[in-house]
Enzyme design. Structure first.
Site, PDB file in Angstrom:
ATOM      1  N   LYS A  39      28.433 -29.040 -17.340  1.00 42.64           N
ATOM      2  CA  LYS A  39      27.602 -28.655 -18.493  1.00 42.64           C
ATOM      3  C   LYS A  39      26.336 -29.505 -18.595  1.00 42.64           C
ATOM      4  O   LYS A  39      25.258 -29.005 -18.918  1.00 42.64           O
ATOM      5  CB  LYS A  39      28.416 -28.736 -19.782  1.00 42.64           C
ATOM      6  CG  LYS A  39      29.564 -27.728 -19.792  1.00 42.64           C
ATOM      7  CD  LYS A  39      30.316 -27.732 -21.084  1.00 42.64           C
ATOM      8  CE  LYS A  39      31.653 -26.988 -20.941  1.00 42.64           C
ATOM      9  NZ  LYS A  39      31.522 -25.613 -20.485  1.00 42.64           N
ATOM     10  N   ASP A 253      25.158 -23.414 -21.851  1.00 41.95           N
ATOM     11  CA  ASP A 253      24.229 -24.471 -21.408  1.00 41.95           C
ATOM     12  C   ASP A 253      22.786 -23.975 -21.506  1.00 41.95           C
ATOM     13  O   ASP A 253      21.893 -24.702 -21.941  1.00 41.95           O
ATOM     14  CB  ASP A 253      24.565 -24.886 -19.974  1.00 41.95           C
ATOM     15  CG  ASP A 253      26.033 -25.272 -19.828  1.00 41.95           C
ATOM     16  OD1 ASP A 253      26.573 -25.886 -20.767  1.00 41.95           O
ATOM     17  OD2 ASP A 253      26.644 -24.934 -18.806  1.00 41.95           O
TER      18      ASP A 253
HETATM   19  O1  RIB Z   1      29.335 -24.402 -18.932  1.00 36.79           O
HETATM   20  C1  RIB Z   1      29.663 -24.041 -17.622  1.00 36.79           C
HETATM   21  C2  RIB Z   1      30.197 -25.218 -16.867  1.00 36.79           C
HETATM   22  O2  RIB Z   1      31.427 -25.603 -17.431  1.00 36.79           O
HETATM   23  C3  RIB Z   1      30.496 -24.965 -15.417  1.00 36.79           C
HETATM   24  O3  RIB Z   1      29.378 -25.158 -14.592  1.00 36.79           O
HETATM   25  C4  RIB Z   1      31.655 -25.896 -15.133  1.00 36.79           C
HETATM   26  O4  RIB Z   1      31.310 -26.959 -14.320  1.00 36.79           O
HETATM   27  C5  RIB Z   1      32.122 -26.376 -16.498  1.00 36.79           C
HETATM   28  O5  RIB Z   1      31.729 -27.653 -16.701  1.00 36.79           O
END
Ligand code: RIB
Length: 314
Positions: A39, A253
């Site tokens: 994230k 994200d």
């Molecule tokens: O938010 C998505 C992310 O959550 C992925 O890339 C994975 O690594 C987890 O951390």
């Protein structure tokens, strides 16, 4: 303008399947890929692609996954001098299973080196926070590190956006007062608020309840139903953008990064939440977390050609 991101880096091991497995069930996958993720790292790349400088602080293992993750961030232009390689523990990994039909996913994260992030990284964080507009935090590093980072940001006059994912049963009371914007999704908000959210009214109640604990604003993201945001002065309803979703990984994200960028550029909270919503929507139209994060040009084009689904009150 620049942002500091303090958080996780993972290598995502992604399997696409026609159906997500139930507990105890084995299903066949159709495609397998190894994709940089985590994230924290996703947020850093999202910020950079939207035209701001991202300074990432975190940990990987001293292994090929870690080297690949750092090299990938550097290729994207992210400042990586704040990422340490820990010799005794492997780089974090995430098993990501994506339902090809709906784009929904299931993710299990092994924290690996992310679990070592703590007091030893605060000097790097202090360097990363110098002169930035915003600190972005998530919960794939230990809670004491998140609290210490938010405290340091407050001391240095830097605004904090915290995505409480994955959500613990509760956040420490102190953390609410250190956070300018908290951005749980529906599941995370349910857990933190202590009741199930089944309706938009439930999401609003959860946002208001969490905001009263001390956060400047609380945004509950609701996927295809948009988002709602309690500010203490009222509630903003953020309409969704309709898209054909093929992979939801990284949408949260993208939302957080675009929200931060919108605010840093002087837009209102409502406008910045629309940026977040549009960026999250665009991300779900492509496979893979970091593959799907939009560039500035893609986001602007999308927002000029798509309108959000209804006229919300703001
Ligand atoms: O938010 C998505 C992310 O959550 C992925 O890339 C994975 O690594 C987890 O951390």
């Amino acid at each position: 303008m620049s942002m500091c991101i303090f958080g996780s880096l993972n290598m995502d091991l992604v399997i696409r399947t026609l159906q997500l497995p139930l507990p105890g069930e084995t299903v066949q996958g159709r495609e397998f890929e190894t994709i940089p993720g985590g994230k924290g790292a996703n947020q850093a790349i999202a910020v950079q692609r939207l035209g701001h400088s991202a300074h990432m602080v975190g940990r990987v293992g001293d292994d090929p996954h870690g080297q690949e993750l750092v090299a990938h961030l550097a290729r994207e232009g992210v400042e990586v001098s704040g990422i340490s390689a820990s010799p005794l523990i492997p780089t974090g990994v995430a098993m990501v299973i994506v339902d090809e039909a709906s784009g929904d996913n299931q993710i299990v994260v092994f924290a690996g080196a992310n679990s070592l992030v703590g007091a030893g990284d605060l000097d790097q964080l202090r360097t990363g926070l110098a002169g930035v507009d915003m600190l972005l935090l998530q919960m794939e590093i230990p809670m004491p590190a998140v609290v210490a980072a938010a405290r340091l940001a407050k001391e240095m006059g830097v605004k904090v956006i915290l995505d409480p994912a994955p959500a613990p049963v509760a956040l420490p009371d102190e953390l609410y007062g250190l956070v300018d914007i908290l951005t749980p999704n529906q599941t995370e908000a349910s857990r933190l608020a202590g009741f199930n959210i089944n309706t938009p009214t439930g999401a609003q109640r959860a946002a208001e309840k969490l905001q009263r604990l001390g956060a400047g604003a609380v945004v509950v993201t609701l996927g295809e139903a948009g988002a709602c945001c309690a500010t203490g002065d009222g509630v903003l309803q953020i309409p969704p953008f309709s898209v054909l979703g093929i992979d939801a990984t990284g949408a949260g994200d993208a939302f957080n990064a675009a929200l931060a960028v919108g605010l840093a550029e002087g837009n209102s909270l409502y406008e910045s939440l629309i940026w977040g919503s549009a960026s999250g929507a665009l991300t779900v139209t492509k496979a893979g977390a970091q593959n799907g994060l939009p560039t500035r040009g893609e986001l602007e084009e999308f927002m000029s050609t798509h309108v959000a689904d209804d006229t919300a009150s703001h």
